[in-house]
Design a protein around this motif. Structure first.
Motif, PDB file in Angstrom:
ATOM      1  N   LEU A  81       0.809  -1.218   0.000  1.00  0.00           N
ATOM      2  CA  LEU A  81       0.000   0.000   0.000  1.00  0.00           C
ATOM      3  C   LEU A  81       0.840   1.264   0.000  1.00  0.00           C
ATOM      4  O   LEU A  81       0.440   2.281  -0.584  1.00  0.00           O
ATOM      5  CB  LEU A  81      -0.940   0.006   1.212  1.00  0.00           C
ATOM      6  CG  LEU A  81      -2.064  -1.039   1.228  1.00  0.00           C
ATOM      7  CD1 LEU A  81      -2.904  -0.889   2.486  1.00  0.00           C
ATOM      8  CD2 LEU A  81      -2.948  -0.928  -0.010  1.00  0.00           C
ATOM      9  N   PRO A  89      -5.022   5.498  -4.899  1.00  0.00           N
ATOM     10  CA  PRO A  89      -4.987   4.600  -3.742  1.00  0.00           C
ATOM     11  C   PRO A  89      -5.810   3.330  -3.953  1.00  0.00           C
ATOM     12  O   PRO A  89      -6.684   3.271  -4.818  1.00  0.00           O
ATOM     13  CB  PRO A  89      -5.589   5.451  -2.613  1.00  0.00           C
ATOM     14  CG  PRO A  89      -6.454   6.446  -3.313  1.00  0.00           C
ATOM     15  CD  PRO A  89      -5.756   6.752  -4.613  1.00  0.00           C
ATOM     16  N   VAL A  90      -5.512   2.334  -3.141  1.00  0.00           N
ATOM     17  CA  VAL A  90      -6.257   1.075  -3.150  1.00  0.00           C
ATOM     18  C   VAL A  90      -7.591   1.280  -2.431  1.00  0.00           C
ATOM     19  O   VAL A  90      -7.650   1.916  -1.376  1.00  0.00           O
ATOM     20  CB  VAL A  90      -5.434  -0.039  -2.469  1.00  0.00           C
ATOM     21  CG1 VAL A  90      -6.275  -1.282  -2.223  1.00  0.00           C
ATOM     22  CG2 VAL A  90      -4.216  -0.381  -3.321  1.00  0.00           C
ATOM     23  N   ASP A  91      -8.648   0.735  -2.997  1.00  0.00           N
ATOM     24  CA  ASP A  91      -9.987   0.862  -2.410  1.00  0.00           C
ATOM     25  C   ASP A  91     -10.362  -0.323  -1.529  1.00  0.00           C
ATOM     26  O   ASP A  91     -11.169  -0.188  -0.608  1.00  0.00           O
ATOM     27  CB  ASP A  91     -11.040   0.973  -3.525  1.00  0.00           C
ATOM     28  CG  ASP A  91     -10.788   2.147  -4.435  1.00  0.00           C
ATOM     29  OD1 ASP A  91     -10.894   3.291  -3.963  1.00  0.00           O
ATOM     30  OD2 ASP A  91     -10.463   1.920  -5.615  1.00  0.00           O
ATOM     31  N   LEU A  92      -9.797  -1.505  -1.835  1.00  0.00           N
ATOM     32  CA  LEU A  92     -10.223  -2.719  -1.144  1.00  0.00           C
ATOM     33  C   LEU A  92      -9.066  -3.708  -1.100  1.00  0.00           C
ATOM     34  O   LEU A  92      -8.390  -3.927  -2.110  1.00  0.00           O
ATOM     35  CB  LEU A  92     -11.406  -3.349  -1.887  1.00  0.00           C
ATOM     36  CG  LEU A  92     -12.027  -4.613  -1.305  1.00  0.00           C
ATOM     37  CD1 LEU A  92     -12.684  -4.329   0.040  1.00  0.00           C
ATOM     38  CD2 LEU A  92     -13.054  -5.199  -2.282  1.00  0.00           C
ATOM     39  N   ALA A 119      -4.460  -3.577   6.668  1.00  0.00           N
ATOM     40  CA  ALA A 119      -5.129  -2.697   5.720  1.00  0.00           C
ATOM     41  C   ALA A 119      -6.118  -1.781   6.431  1.00  0.00           C
ATOM     42  O   ALA A 119      -6.184  -0.577   6.154  1.00  0.00           O
ATOM     43  CB  ALA A 119      -5.851  -3.527   4.661  1.00  0.00           C
ATOM     44  N   THR A 120      -6.874  -2.354   7.371  1.00  0.00           N
ATOM     45  CA  THR A 120      -7.849  -1.571   8.123  1.00  0.00           C
ATOM     46  C   THR A 120      -7.175  -0.478   8.929  1.00  0.00           C
ATOM     47  O   THR A 120      -7.650   0.663   8.989  1.00  0.00           O
ATOM     48  CB  THR A 120      -8.661  -2.493   9.045  1.00  0.00           C
ATOM     49  OG1 THR A 120      -9.265  -3.533   8.260  1.00  0.00           O
ATOM     50  CG2 THR A 120      -9.750  -1.729   9.773  1.00  0.00           C
ATOM     51  N   VAL A 124      -7.900   1.338   4.797  1.00  0.00           N
ATOM     52  CA  VAL A 124      -8.430   0.701   3.592  1.00  0.00           C
ATOM     53  C   VAL A 124      -9.374  -0.427   3.997  1.00  0.00           C
ATOM     54  O   VAL A 124      -9.040  -1.244   4.854  1.00  0.00           O
ATOM     55  CB  VAL A 124      -7.294   0.132   2.717  1.00  0.00           C
ATOM     56  CG1 VAL A 124      -7.863  -0.500   1.447  1.00  0.00           C
ATOM     57  CG2 VAL A 124      -6.289   1.229   2.365  1.00  0.00           C
ATOM     58  N   ARG A 125     -10.534  -0.480   3.393  1.00  0.00           N
ATOM     59  CA  ARG A 125     -11.484  -1.555   3.701  1.00  0.00           C
ATOM     60  C   ARG A 125     -10.874  -2.902   3.335  1.00  0.00           C
ATOM     61  O   ARG A 125     -10.172  -3.027   2.329  1.00  0.00           O
ATOM     62  CB  ARG A 125     -12.796  -1.351   2.942  1.00  0.00           C
ATOM     63  CG  ARG A 125     -13.560  -0.109   3.357  1.00  0.00           C
ATOM     64  CD  ARG A 125     -14.895  -0.045   2.662  1.00  0.00           C
ATOM     65  NE  ARG A 125     -14.742  -0.083   1.203  1.00  0.00           N
ATOM     66  CZ  ARG A 125     -15.733  -0.354   0.360  1.00  0.00           C
ATOM     67  NH1 ARG A 125     -16.933  -0.648   0.814  1.00  0.00           N
ATOM     68  NH2 ARG A 125     -15.523  -0.354  -0.934  1.00  0.00           N
ATOM     69  N   ARG A 162     -14.542   2.311   9.642  1.00  0.00           N
ATOM     70  CA  ARG A 162     -13.143   2.276   9.220  1.00  0.00           C
ATOM     71  C   ARG A 162     -12.286   1.381  10.105  1.00  0.00           C
ATOM     72  O   ARG A 162     -11.206   0.957   9.695  1.00  0.00           O
ATOM     73  CB  ARG A 162     -12.567   3.694   9.211  1.00  0.00           C
ATOM     74  CG  ARG A 162     -13.174   4.589   8.139  1.00  0.00           C
ATOM     75  CD  ARG A 162     -12.616   5.995   8.242  1.00  0.00           C
ATOM     76  NE  ARG A 162     -11.184   6.047   8.002  1.00  0.00           N
ATOM     77  CZ  ARG A 162     -10.636   6.184   6.794  1.00  0.00           C
ATOM     78  NH1 ARG A 162     -11.413   6.273   5.732  1.00  0.00           N
ATOM     79  NH2 ARG A 162      -9.331   6.238   6.656  1.00  0.00           N
TER      80      ARG A 162
END
Length: 263
Positions: A81, A89-92, A119-120, A124-125, A162
């Motif tokens: 990431l 950016p990364v969404d998932l 990630a969380t 990021v989800r 989040r």
């Protein structure tokens, strides 16, 4: 089905060459064409939320948008990431599909869960996905293959807090006999109760941590119950582990005068 405007990172703890991550990448591509893979070079099952800080990390570019890192699942998400995936950016983040379930107290040991956790923490989800199996040498991937695409499509367009990750487990059933998707709580099952002691060829003792304790009964509504009944389990896991019900008792105990030590 129409693709979603998502940038997706796929990772795991079983290693970059594992069957599960290849299955998950294929599933991710049903949602979006913008899919990246950053995964451990080797198997890191049971790594938990460990971070490599005592040595440098090496990255190997396998192909376009495909990387292997000689570190933990947490390392993969962190480096992926913040360094490897550039531009938007990364969404998932999708972690898995794990070779075996991540249920109940397994989540505290699981590298699959830890990748989603990292990630969380980075905002990021994330969804962790695992395929429950009775025989690890003959895993049925069809439950995940058949149910994950639609499930992820529904999850991808919803909002969730989040500081929450989603833990998904697929039952060890034929695709036709899988039940509903159940939103569940975390069950209770301790890993590693069986410890085997043996001796190596030099006569030195060693220990091997065995499987999880088997449960004779499980509580309805938990992830263990859902899998036992043949359902897909989705458990929202909160990163805030504060037990607020203990506040008043702790505050009362800390207000008391300490007892005098006996002479």
């Amino acid at each position: 089905m129409a693709e979603l405007p998502l940038r997706i990172l796929v990772t795991n703890d079983d290693g970059v060459n594992a069957h599960g991550i290849k299955t998950l990448e294929h599933i991710a591509r049903t949602l979006s064409e913008d899919v990246w893979v950053v995964a451990p070079e080797t198997n890191n099952s049971g790594a938990g939320h460990s971070l490599t800080i005592s040595r440098p990390l090496r990255v190997r570019r396998i192909a376009e948008r495909h990387f292997a890192l000689d570190g933990t699942p947490t390392d993969c998400v962190l480096v992926g990431l913040q360094r490897l995936i550039t531009g938007k950016p990364v969404d998932l983040v999708l972690s898995g599909i794990n070779h075996g379930g991540n249920l109940a107290d397994d989540v505290t040991y699981s590298g699959t869960i830890a990748a989603a956790m990292e990630a969380t923490l980075l905002g990021v989800r994330a969804v962790a996905m695992s395929q429950v199996c009775r025989n690890r040498r003959r895993i049925k991937w069809t439950p995940a293959e058949s149910r994950a695409p639609e499930l992820l499509r529904r999850l991808a367009v919803m909002d969730w807090p989040r500081d929450v990750l989603l833990n998904v487990n697929f039952p060890d059933r034929s695709a036709r006999s899988i039940g509903e998707v159940k939103v569940t709580t975390q069950g209770k099952r301790k890993l590693g109760d069986e410890i085997v002691e043996r001796r190596d060829p030099r006569g030195e003792p060693y220990f091997w941590i065995g499987a999880a304790r088997s449960e004779s009964s499980v509580k309805e509504g938990t992830d263990l119950w859902a899998i036992e009944e043949g359902h897909v389990s989705v458990t929202p896991i909160h990163l805030d582990m504060t037990h607020r019900q203990s506040f008043s008792r702790l505050e009362e105990a800390l207000r008391r005068e300490p007892r005098a030590e006996p002479a």
